[in-house]
Scaffold this motif. Structure first.
Motif, PDB file in Angstrom:
ATOM      1  N   ASN A   1       0.826  -1.209   0.000  1.00 43.52           N
ATOM      2  CA  ASN A   1       0.000   0.000   0.000  1.00 43.52           C
ATOM      3  C   ASN A   1       0.862   1.262   0.000  1.00 43.52           C
ATOM      4  O   ASN A   1       0.347   2.370   0.100  1.00 43.52           O
ATOM      5  CB  ASN A   1      -0.928   0.013   1.213  1.00 43.52           C
ATOM      6  N   LYS A   2       2.177   1.044  -0.076  1.00 44.92           N
ATOM      7  CA  LYS A   2       3.180   2.124  -0.095  1.00 44.92           C
ATOM      8  C   LYS A   2       3.138   2.969   1.174  1.00 44.92           C
ATOM      9  O   LYS A   2       3.514   4.145   1.159  1.00 44.92           O
ATOM     10  CB  LYS A   2       3.017   2.999  -1.339  1.00 44.92           C
ATOM     11  N   ASP A   3       2.688   2.362   2.256  1.00 46.59           N
ATOM     12  CA  ASP A   3       2.711   3.025   3.558  1.00 46.59           C
ATOM     13  C   ASP A   3       3.965   2.527   4.279  1.00 46.59           C
ATOM     14  O   ASP A   3       3.911   1.702   5.196  1.00 46.59           O
ATOM     15  CB  ASP A   3       1.451   2.678   4.357  1.00 46.59           C
ATOM     16  N   PHE A   4       5.112   3.053   3.859  1.00 49.05           N
ATOM     17  CA  PHE A   4       6.384   2.559   4.352  1.00 49.05           C
ATOM     18  C   PHE A   4       6.612   2.919   5.821  1.00 49.05           C
ATOM     19  O   PHE A   4       7.316   2.205   6.535  1.00 49.05           O
ATOM     20  CB  PHE A   4       7.524   3.081   3.473  1.00 49.05           C
ATOM     21  N   GLY A   5       5.984   4.018   6.273  1.00 51.28           N
ATOM     22  CA  GLY A   5       6.083   4.384   7.676  1.00 51.28           C
ATOM     23  C   GLY A   5       5.402   3.366   8.568  1.00 51.28           C
ATOM     24  O   GLY A   5       5.947   2.954   9.600  1.00 51.28           O
ATOM     25  N   GLU A   6       4.216   2.918   8.161  1.00 50.54           N
ATOM     26  CA  GLU A   6       3.494   1.897   8.924  1.00 50.54           C
ATOM     27  C   GLU A   6       4.242   0.569   8.882  1.00 50.54           C
ATOM     28  O   GLU A   6       4.315  -0.150   9.893  1.00 50.54           O
ATOM     29  CB  GLU A   6       2.090   1.726   8.358  1.00 50.54           C
ATOM     30  N   ALA A   7       4.792   0.259   7.720  1.00 46.48           N
ATOM     31  CA  ALA A   7       5.557  -0.986   7.603  1.00 46.48           C
ATOM     32  C   ALA A   7       6.756  -0.962   8.537  1.00 46.48           C
ATOM     33  O   ALA A   7       7.029  -1.940   9.248  1.00 46.48           O
ATOM     34  CB  ALA A   7       6.011  -1.190   6.158  1.00 46.48           C
ATOM     35  N   LEU A   8       7.475   0.159   8.556  1.00 46.15           N
ATOM     36  CA  LEU A   8       8.660   0.267   9.409  1.00 46.15           C
ATOM     37  C   LEU A   8       8.270   0.209  10.886  1.00 46.15           C
ATOM     38  O   LEU A   8       8.998  -0.372  11.707  1.00 46.15           O
ATOM     39  CB  LEU A   8       9.405   1.561   9.113  1.00 46.15           C
ATOM     40  N   LYS A   9       7.120   0.764  11.208  1.00 46.47           N
ATOM     41  CA  LYS A   9       6.613   0.680  12.578  1.00 46.47           C
ATOM     42  C   LYS A   9       6.432  -0.781  12.977  1.00 46.47           C
ATOM     43  O   LYS A   9       6.780  -1.190  14.092  1.00 46.47           O
ATOM     44  CB  LYS A   9       5.282   1.434  12.680  1.00 46.47           C
ATOM     45  N   ASN A  10       5.895  -1.579  12.067  1.00 47.19           N
ATOM     46  CA  ASN A  10       5.732  -3.006  12.335  1.00 47.19           C
ATOM     47  C   ASN A  10       7.073  -3.706  12.484  1.00 47.19           C
ATOM     48  O   ASN A  10       7.263  -4.527  13.393  1.00 47.19           O
ATOM     49  CB  ASN A  10       4.921  -3.659  11.219  1.00 47.19           C
ATOM     50  N   TYR A  11       7.999  -3.394  11.596  1.00 48.31           N
ATOM     51  CA  TYR A  11       9.310  -4.032  11.684  1.00 48.31           C
ATOM     52  C   TYR A  11      10.019  -3.675  12.994  1.00 48.31           C
ATOM     53  O   TYR A  11      10.748  -4.499  13.559  1.00 48.31           O
ATOM     54  CB  TYR A  11      10.182  -3.663  10.481  1.00 48.31           C
ATOM     55  N   ASN A  12       9.801  -2.462  13.480  1.00 44.67           N
ATOM     56  CA  ASN A  12      10.405  -2.095  14.756  1.00 44.67           C
ATOM     57  C   ASN A  12       9.829  -2.908  15.912  1.00 44.67           C
ATOM     58  O   ASN A  12      10.491  -3.105  16.936  1.00 44.67           O
ATOM     59  CB  ASN A  12      10.224  -0.592  15.018  1.00 44.67           C
ATOM     60  N   GLU A  13       8.602  -3.406  15.742  1.00 51.03           N
ATOM     61  CA  GLU A  13       8.010  -4.277  16.758  1.00 51.03           C
ATOM     62  C   GLU A  13       8.750  -5.612  16.833  1.00 51.03           C
ATOM     63  O   GLU A  13       8.790  -6.262  17.877  1.00 51.03           O
ATOM     64  CB  GLU A  13       6.528  -4.518  16.448  1.00 51.03           C
TER      65      GLU A  13
ATOM     66  N   MET B   1      14.797  -1.323   3.320  1.00 51.35           N
ATOM     67  CA  MET B   1      14.235  -0.684   2.130  1.00 51.35           C
ATOM     68  C   MET B   1      13.200   0.377   2.514  1.00 51.35           C
ATOM     69  O   MET B   1      13.135   1.454   1.905  1.00 51.35           O
ATOM     70  CB  MET B   1      13.600  -1.733   1.221  1.00 51.35           C
ATOM     71  N   CYS B   2      12.391   0.083   3.516  1.00 54.15           N
ATOM     72  CA  CYS B   2      11.393   1.054   3.978  1.00 54.15           C
ATOM     73  C   CYS B   2      12.079   2.309   4.527  1.00 54.15           C
ATOM     74  O   CYS B   2      11.705   3.442   4.193  1.00 54.15           O
ATOM     75  CB  CYS B   2      10.508   0.451   5.068  1.00 54.15           C
ATOM     76  N   ALA B   3      13.064   2.107   5.380  1.00 47.36           N
ATOM     77  CA  ALA B   3      13.776   3.237   5.982  1.00 47.36           C
ATOM     78  C   ALA B   3      14.450   4.084   4.908  1.00 47.36           C
ATOM     79  O   ALA B   3      14.462   5.323   4.987  1.00 47.36           O
ATOM     80  CB  ALA B   3      14.811   2.723   6.977  1.00 47.36           C
ATOM     81  N   ASN B   4      15.000   3.430   3.891  1.00 42.28           N
ATOM     82  CA  ASN B   4      15.648   4.156   2.809  1.00 42.28           C
ATOM     83  C   ASN B   4      14.646   5.005   2.026  1.00 42.28           C
ATOM     84  O   ASN B   4      14.919   6.155   1.674  1.00 42.28           O
ATOM     85  CB  ASN B   4      16.348   3.171   1.874  1.00 42.28           C
ATOM     86  N   LYS B   5      13.464   4.452   1.757  1.00 44.39           N
ATOM     87  CA  LYS B   5      12.438   5.207   1.041  1.00 44.39           C
ATOM     88  C   LYS B   5      11.958   6.405   1.855  1.00 44.39           C
ATOM     89  O   LYS B   5      11.606   7.453   1.297  1.00 44.39           O
ATOM     90  CB  LYS B   5      11.257   4.298   0.678  1.00 44.39           C
ATOM     91  N   LEU B   6      11.954   6.252   3.178  1.00 46.14           N
ATOM     92  CA  LEU B   6      11.525   7.343   4.067  1.00 46.14           C
ATOM     93  C   LEU B   6      12.660   8.325   4.346  1.00 46.14           C
ATOM     94  O   LEU B   6      12.445   9.348   4.997  1.00 46.14           O
ATOM     95  CB  LEU B   6      11.029   6.759   5.392  1.00 46.14           C
TER      96      LEU B   6
ATOM     97  N   ARG C   1      15.291 -11.525   5.846  1.00 45.73           N
ATOM     98  CA  ARG C   1      14.301 -10.977   4.917  1.00 45.73           C
ATOM     99  C   ARG C   1      13.612  -9.760   5.519  1.00 45.73           C
ATOM    100  O   ARG C   1      13.360  -8.763   4.826  1.00 45.73           O
ATOM    101  CB  ARG C   1      13.273 -12.039   4.537  1.00 45.73           C
ATOM    102  N   GLU C   2      13.307  -9.842   6.804  1.00 41.96           N
ATOM    103  CA  GLU C   2      12.669  -8.711   7.466  1.00 41.96           C
ATOM    104  C   GLU C   2      13.645  -7.544   7.615  1.00 41.96           C
ATOM    105  O   GLU C   2      13.261  -6.378   7.491  1.00 41.96           O
ATOM    106  CB  GLU C   2      12.135  -9.132   8.835  1.00 41.96           C
ATOM    107  N   ILE C   3      14.910  -7.876   7.863  1.00 44.28           N
ATOM    108  CA  ILE C   3      15.920  -6.820   7.950  1.00 44.28           C
ATOM    109  C   ILE C   3      16.037  -6.100   6.614  1.00 44.28           C
ATOM    110  O   ILE C   3      16.071  -4.871   6.540  1.00 44.28           O
ATOM    111  CB  ILE C   3      17.283  -7.415   8.370  1.00 44.28           C
ATOM    112  N   ASN C   4      16.097  -6.879   5.528  1.00 44.76           N
ATOM    113  CA  ASN C   4      16.172  -6.297   4.184  1.00 44.76           C
ATOM    114  C   ASN C   4      14.982  -5.382   3.917  1.00 44.76           C
ATOM    115  O   ASN C   4      15.143  -4.248   3.446  1.00 44.76           O
ATOM    116  CB  ASN C   4      16.225  -7.408   3.142  1.00 44.76           C
ATOM    117  N   ASN C   5      13.780  -5.859   4.213  1.00 51.22           N
ATOM    118  CA  ASN C   5      12.579  -5.064   3.905  1.00 51.22           C
ATOM    119  C   ASN C   5      12.472  -3.827   4.785  1.00 51.22           C
ATOM    120  O   ASN C   5      12.039  -2.761   4.326  1.00 51.22           O
ATOM    121  CB  ASN C   5      11.336  -5.934   4.029  1.00 51.22           C
ATOM    122  N   ALA C   6      12.874  -3.947   6.054  1.00 53.14           N
ATOM    123  CA  ALA C   6      12.888  -2.779   6.936  1.00 53.14           C
ATOM    124  C   ALA C   6      13.891  -1.753   6.424  1.00 53.14           C
ATOM    125  O   ALA C   6      13.636  -0.536   6.431  1.00 53.14           O
ATOM    126  CB  ALA C   6      13.238  -3.204   8.360  1.00 53.14           C
TER     127      ALA C   6
END
Length: 303
Positions: free
Chosen positions: A33-45, A62-67, A55-60
């Protein structure tokens, strides 16, 4: 009938860290949904969990980089490097703005040690070559009881764990090709797949499963599905109908399918790592097979 056998098989029951997987599922739905802030919030959990897969580290990351949250990029980057990635991973074009920051300079100057065991890797490389040699025999004689021979490979895997400790991303590293392209599947994934295919109760695969030491994507990418969740035919994706999903896997498979609908071969999500349980169907041997396939798609799948 042959086609049906290809599309269908059996499941094995599995227990995973449901809290971890729930967080990951929510994060991936936020990503598409391109809500990278919400995604990163989840990864921080996930930081509260006792283990974080690459895989989760990679995706987190990528989210942080986009933000452009460079502090978060550094946090996840350090975890990635501890699993065997190198600083060259950040040579990718997508990190060009990050490379201009003081955060990147700090990362370059930080000494990050990993626990990669070269002796274990050497042993696994040898075991993988031995395993592949066994399966070559199937090409010359399909009646060879090759899965019985898998038992010998399993015994050696158990011995390696006894000698070096549990095989994990920490001691064998992660799968990064050309220093910049990450794959969630281990380079030794075939050993798990063949161990599963032996269908022996005491196989390495099953013992890891019983002890909850098997991450869910190693599991899902090794098993034979009851029905393939997604079929790709001539570039079109067909998704198994909701009422056909096995209850014990429904939550995960539903998310995998939602993600695939949006992200599969979509360059907007390049760099992210997703699991797509897709079977490619290119052609058929005869008209009857094609008709059977069309009937299955009509009754059990939807676009």
């Amino acid at each position: 009938m042959v086609l049906w056998c290809i599309l269908t098989a059996i499941y094995m029951n599995a227990q995973f860290n449901t809290e971890y997987n729930k967080i990951v599922n929510q994060a991936e739905l936020a990503i598409i949904n391109k809500d990278f802030g919400e995604a990163l919030k989840n990864y921080n959990e996930i930081k509260k969990q006792n283990y974080i897969y690459s895989r989760e580290i990679n995706n987190a990351l990528m989210c942080a980089n986009k933000l452009e949250d460079w502090k978060q990029v550094n946090f996840w980057a350090e975890l990635f490097l501890k699993k065997g990635a190198t600083i060259k991973f950040f040579d990718q074009e997508r990190f060009k703005d990050y490379r201009k920051t003081s955060f990147y300079n700090n990362l370059q100057n930080t000494v990050i040690e990993n626990k990669i065991n070269k002796d274990l890797i050497k042993s696994l490389d040898s075991l993988k070559a031995e395993d592949q040699g066994l399966f070559v025999k199937l090409k010359t004689d399909p009646n060879v009881p090759v899965y019985n021979l898998t038992e010998e490979i399993d015994k050696k895997l158990f011995l390696l764990e006894k000698k070096y400790g549990k095989i994990s991303e920490e001691n064998i590293g992660i799968n990064i090709q050309d220093a910049t392209t990450y794959y969630f599947a281990s380079v030794y994934a075939v050993l798990y797949r063949h161990s599963y295919q032996s269908h022996k109760d005491n196989s390495f695969f099953n013992e890891k499963l019983k002890n909850n030491e098997l991450d869910r994507l190693t599991y899902y990418s090794s098993i034979d599905y009851g029905l393939m969740p997604i079929v790709n035919h001539h570039g079109n994706l067909y998704f198994l109908k909701d009422n056909m999903l096995k209850p014990e896997y429904k939550e995960d498979l539903s998310v995998f399918m939602k993600v695939a609908k949006v992200a599969y071969k979509n360059d907007e999500f390049a760099g992210f790592s997703f699991y797509f349980p897709i079977m490619q169907i290119a052609s058929f041997g005869d008209e009857q097979s094609k008709k059977s396939f069309d009937d299955i798609l009509d009754k059990l799948y939807t676009k």
